[in-house]
Design a protein around this motif. Structure first.
Motif, mmCIF file in Angstrom:
data_model
loop_
_atom_site.group_PDB
_atom_site.id
_atom_site.type_symbol
_atom_site.label_atom_id
_atom_site.label_comp_id
_atom_site.label_asym_id
_atom_site.label_seq_id
_atom_site.Cartn_x
_atom_site.Cartn_y
_atom_site.Cartn_z
ATOM 1 N N HIS A 12 -8.488 4.216 -1.328
ATOM 2 C CA HIS A 12 -8.315 4.673 0.086
ATOM 3 C C HIS A 12 -9.160 3.425 0.720
ATOM 4 O O HIS A 12 -10.182 3.037 0.508
ATOM 5 C CB HIS A 12 -9.231 5.731 0.279
ATOM 6 C CG HIS A 12 -8.945 6.151 1.667
ATOM 7 N ND1 HIS A 12 -10.052 6.188 2.785
ATOM 8 C CD2 HIS A 12 -7.871 6.737 2.702
ATOM 9 C CE1 HIS A 12 -9.540 6.451 4.007
ATOM 10 N NE2 HIS A 12 -8.249 6.695 3.965
ATOM 11 N N CYS A 42 0.875 -1.138 0.012
ATOM 12 C CA CYS A 42 0.064 0.059 -0.032
ATOM 13 C C CYS A 42 0.941 1.228 0.049
ATOM 14 O O CYS A 42 2.080 1.156 0.095
ATOM 15 C CB CYS A 42 -0.928 -0.135 1.297
ATOM 16 S SG CYS A 42 0.137 0.442 2.521
ATOM 17 N N GLU A 43 0.161 2.387 -0.267
ATOM 18 C CA GLU A 43 0.943 3.760 -0.017
ATOM 19 C C GLU A 43 0.211 4.466 1.161
ATOM 20 O O GLU A 43 -1.058 4.175 1.376
ATOM 21 C CB GLU A 43 0.566 4.655 -1.346
ATOM 22 C CG GLU A 43 1.249 3.966 -2.476
ATOM 23 C CD GLU A 43 0.672 5.061 -3.577
ATOM 24 O OE1 GLU A 43 1.255 6.171 -3.830
ATOM 25 O OE2 GLU A 43 -0.400 4.628 -4.152
ATOM 26 N N VAL A 44 0.964 5.186 1.698
ATOM 27 C CA VAL A 44 0.316 6.129 2.862
ATOM 28 C C VAL A 44 0.623 7.635 2.434
ATOM 29 O O VAL A 44 1.823 7.660 2.289
ATOM 30 C CB VAL A 44 1.030 5.727 4.250
ATOM 31 C CG1 VAL A 44 0.526 6.702 5.295
ATOM 32 C CG2 VAL A 44 0.754 4.293 4.475
ATOM 33 N N ARG A 45 -0.454 8.219 2.408
ATOM 34 C CA ARG A 45 -0.404 9.548 2.065
ATOM 35 C C ARG A 45 -1.548 10.292 2.640
ATOM 36 O O ARG A 45 -2.693 9.703 2.875
ATOM 37 C CB ARG A 45 -0.150 9.945 0.519
ATOM 38 C CG ARG A 45 -1.210 9.625 -0.287
ATOM 39 C CD ARG A 45 -1.088 9.734 -1.629
ATOM 40 N NE ARG A 45 -1.147 8.777 -2.818
ATOM 41 C CZ ARG A 45 -2.516 8.651 -3.324
ATOM 42 N NH1 ARG A 45 -3.532 9.314 -2.994
ATOM 43 N NH2 ARG A 45 -2.723 7.474 -4.196
ATOM 44 N N ASP A 46 -1.496 11.444 3.095
ATOM 45 C CA ASP A 46 -2.455 12.358 3.625
ATOM 46 C C ASP A 46 -3.112 11.615 4.911
ATOM 47 O O ASP A 46 -4.299 11.797 5.095
ATOM 48 C CB ASP A 46 -3.422 12.705 2.731
ATOM 49 C CG ASP A 46 -2.885 13.458 1.215
ATOM 50 O OD1 ASP A 46 -1.975 14.003 1.275
ATOM 51 O OD2 ASP A 46 -3.537 13.107 0.236
ATOM 52 N N GLY A 47 -2.127 11.152 5.735
ATOM 53 C CA GLY A 47 -2.776 10.363 6.860
ATOM 54 C C GLY A 47 -3.809 9.034 6.635
ATOM 55 O O GLY A 47 -4.449 8.512 7.273
ATOM 56 N N GLN A 53 4.381 6.278 12.719
ATOM 57 C CA GLN A 53 5.530 6.853 11.773
ATOM 58 C C GLN A 53 5.794 5.804 10.750
ATOM 59 O O GLN A 53 6.216 4.737 10.899
ATOM 60 C CB GLN A 53 6.637 7.199 12.748
ATOM 61 C CG GLN A 53 7.752 7.823 12.344
ATOM 62 C CD GLN A 53 7.202 9.264 11.672
ATOM 63 O OE1 GLN A 53 7.438 9.238 10.523
ATOM 64 N NE2 GLN A 53 7.005 10.193 12.541
ATOM 65 N N THR A 54 5.695 6.319 9.285
ATOM 66 C CA THR A 54 5.927 5.308 8.243
ATOM 67 C C THR A 54 6.978 5.987 7.442
ATOM 68 O O THR A 54 7.307 5.286 6.352
ATOM 69 C CB THR A 54 4.663 4.796 7.608
ATOM 70 O OG1 THR A 54 4.257 6.034 7.202
ATOM 71 C CG2 THR A 54 3.673 4.197 8.373
ATOM 72 N N ALA A 55 7.156 7.330 7.675
ATOM 73 C CA ALA A 55 8.172 7.934 6.741
ATOM 74 C C ALA A 55 9.495 7.398 6.126
ATOM 75 O O ALA A 55 9.587 6.991 5.068
ATOM 76 C CB ALA A 55 8.549 9.253 7.278
ATOM 77 N N ALA A 113 -4.251 5.149 3.952
ATOM 78 C CA ALA A 113 -3.795 3.926 3.200
ATOM 79 C C ALA A 113 -4.398 3.813 2.025
ATOM 80 O O ALA A 113 -5.671 3.869 2.095
ATOM 81 C CB ALA A 113 -3.698 2.737 4.237
#
Lengths: 359, 286
Positions: free
Chosen positions: A264, A251-256, A273-275, A258
């Motif tokens: 979404h 998956c991708e994580v963006r804008d809080g 924290q996934t950065a 998944a």
């Protein structure tokens, strides 16, 4: 009976371990309370038997300490630790009768015959061996022999811990659950700390109050059977426990949030924290996936009927997703959409659960 | 209707022929000699059981049989415990295992008459290392003249030659014991003696039965080594049954009594082997 503590335990079978792979046990810190039922669960070669042998004293750890009730027993031999162990293959003294087999650990310790007799009869009663006491142990069936092994473990009242090293491996399937429930019942009666090593999730989950899942010499998760099922701390636990195991999708994580295949996916507990994570995945058990009007596009590939439910295998953007459907439910042909239960869907960063509070 | 015929018996014929050639025919020749008197030229006279009576009543046979029994009992009493002790002391794993095994197998690979010649020279009081060594300790030792010294040498030679066989058999029994048994015994608080008595000895029982039987049969029929070493002497002190038999048959050419003695000898060996085997496998039948 005793509390068991393992402090910064490391073990290697090599004389001079340097690389991480040289360690059979990487670092174990555990505290087990008195009278509990614990299971060590993991695939073959994960280090669970090594750990067991360290607790029993058959193996001396390279580093770290083993504590019984706070007392350091790391340097003590097995017979000085006052423990009992039941092995994978039944160990019986062939030439002795069942009675003498059970009496052996007591007689070696100079217990008087009156006490030995009382104790042997009590244990034989518990294990339903009473009417075989005068038989030669060698003539018993595999499960009878394994009962004797267990009996020799239980016969001493003051043992600190009884350990079971995959004790049901050689037992016929229909006797397995019988012995397993016997063991559970015995634990409730004698209240001795018990540690049960197995690679079989059913055995671990039914026996233990707390299960320690191990992989490649590391403890991955410690928890109750419910914890392990509902909230796996690592994708390995998700895979290893449950049948079929947890679905893990990149998956991708963006804008809080998944996103799986650009869609979404609402998840439980927020995302931590996934950065700097190299891989990001969403994990959800097949029990919590269903077909929906909208959601992740997928295509049904295979349906397997188990009798109680159907296991559906679907393909979504190159990944396989399993889901459980009731036997009478309609399974969409070809194109479909999948929805995940938001309360049971979690994000994993580099394999580990990424909680909002951080790990 | 089911047809029945006996043709299958023909298929057994080759085996019967083979057994007849290598066992029955030679044995029957001996039986033939044992009940007749012969003066050569293929002239035979019926003598019934006379040779058997003669042998059974002869003091010479009694003496040889007694010597034989004492010898066999002595070497069994030494070789079996010693072999087990050595097997217990051998490493179970590691680089020394093959070294030990080869060292143990060496005496077994030496031809029997060579063993006899080796010890013959080794034990000579004037030039042999062993003989000279014992004399250097202040003990008067000369196996060619003293019966006690001759017995000592013959027994020592047999122990040297054959203990290895017991070691190898006992070792095979020992290494087949899974580690879990030793671990369980440690946890059960068993002392080394209890481990030996209740784990190692029961697991070695089958191979030890074989070892006792083999050593009994071989030592009861021993010929080559003492024959080369002492020739049955000094006097008749180391004349065991087979040496005596050869003396009667080939030395005196008394074929009738020799044949009778062979049969008695054979029956004793068979009987004692059977008794041993029955006793040692008794509890398994239970």
């Amino acid at each position: 009976m005793a509390e068991i503590g393992l402090k910064a335990l490391r073990h290697s079978y090599l004389p001079d371990p340097s690389a991480e792979e040289d360690w059979a046990l990487r670092r174990i810190d555990l505290d087990w309370s008195d009278g509990g039922a614990y299971a060590l669960l993991g695939p073959s070669g994960c280090g669970k038997t090594t750990l067991l042998n360290i607790i029993s004293g058959l193996v001396t750890p390279t580093e770290g300490q083993v504590l019984f009730d706070g007392r350091d027993v790391t340097a003590l031999a097995p017979d000085q630790r006052n423990i009992a162990q039941v092995f994978q293959f039944p160990v019986i003294y062939d030439t002795m009768t069942v009675y003498n087999n059970l009496a052996f650990p007591l007689r070696n310790r100079g217990v008087d015959e009156g006490r030995v007799d009382a104790r042997v009869r009590e244990i034989a009663e518990m294990l339903e061996l009473s009417d075989m006491l005068d038989q030669r142990a060698a003539n018993l069936s595999a499960d009878g022999k394994q009962k004797i092994s267990m009996g020799r473990g239980l016969v001493r009242e003051d043992v600190n811990v009884i350990m079971f090293d995959e004790p049901l491996t050689v037992i016929d399937p229909h006797l397995k659950w019988k012995l397993r429930s016997k063991l559970k019942e015995l634990h409730q009666r004698v209240k001795v700390t018990m540690i049960y090593v197995t690679h079989d999730q059913t055995e671990a989950l039914t026996f233990a109050d707390q299960v320690v899942v191990m992989q490649e010499g590391d403890v991955v998760q410690i928890g109750t059977p419910v914890d392990l099922f509902e909230r796996p701390a690592h994708t390995f636990v998700g895979h290893f426990i449950g049948s079929p195991g947890m679905n893990v999708l990149p998956c991708e994580v963006r804008d809080g949030g998944a996103f799986v295949n650009g869609i979404h996916v609402p998840v439980a507990e927020g995302i931590g924290q996934t950065a700097d994570a190299k891989t990001l995945e969403v994990g959800v058990r097949p029990e919590f996936v269903r077909f929906a009007e909208s959601g992740i596009p997928a295509r049904v590939v295979k349906v397997a009927d188990t009798g109680r439910h159907r296991i559906v295998e679907a393909e979504a953007g190159g990944a396989r997703v399993h889901l459980l459907a009731p036997v009478d439910a309609a399974i969409p042909e070809g194109e479909a959409h999948l929805a995940f239960d938001p309360e049971r869907t979690r994000v994993y960063a580099d394999g580990w659960l990424a909680e909002a509070s951080g790990r | 209707m089911k047809t029945e015929n006996q043709k299958a018996w023909f298929l057994v014929l080759p085996v019967i022929a083979l057994v007849a050639f290598n066992a029955l025919v030679p044995l029957m020749t001996v039986v033939n000699y044992s009940v007749q008197e012969t003066f050569g030229n293929n002239i035979f006279l019926w003598s019934g059981v006379r040779w058997f009576e003669e042998i059974l009543a002869s003091e010479r046979f009694h003496a040889a049989l007694t010597r034989q029994l004492i010898f066999t009992a002595t070497i069994l009493a030494i070789e079996i415990p010693l072999g087990v002790a050595i097997a217990l002391a051998m490493p179970r794993k590691g680089p020394w295992v093959p070294v030990c095994l080869v060292l143990m197998a060496l005496p077994l690979l030496i031809p029997w008459n060579v063993v006899g010649s080796m010890w013959n020279i080794f034990a000579l009081p004037d030039i042999g290392l062993l003989g000279k060594g014992i004399n250097a300790l202040g003990i008067d030792y000369n196996y060619t003249q003293q019966p006690v010294a001759a017995w000592f040498t013959v027994i020592l030679m047999d122990v040297w030659h054959w203990t290895s066989l017991v070691v190898l058999l006992a070792y095979a029994g020992l290494i087949s014991i899974p580690d879990a048994y030793y671990q369980a015994a440690r946890i059960d608080g068993a002392r080394p003696w209890a481990v030996f008595r209740h784990i190692q000895l029961p697991k070695m029982k089958k191979v030890l039965t074989i070892a006792v039987l083999l050593r009994f049969m071989d030592s009861f029929m021993i010929y080559t080594e003492p024959s080369v070493l002492t020739g049955g002497g000094p006097g008749n002190s180391t004349t065991f049954l087979s040496i005596d038999l050869v003396k009667i048959a080939l030395g005196q050419f008394d074929l009738g009594p020799a044949a009778a003695m062979s049969l008695i000898y054979f029956l004793i060996t068979l009987l004692v082997s059977w008794v041993f085997y029955t006793l040692m496998t008794k509890d398994e039948a239970e």
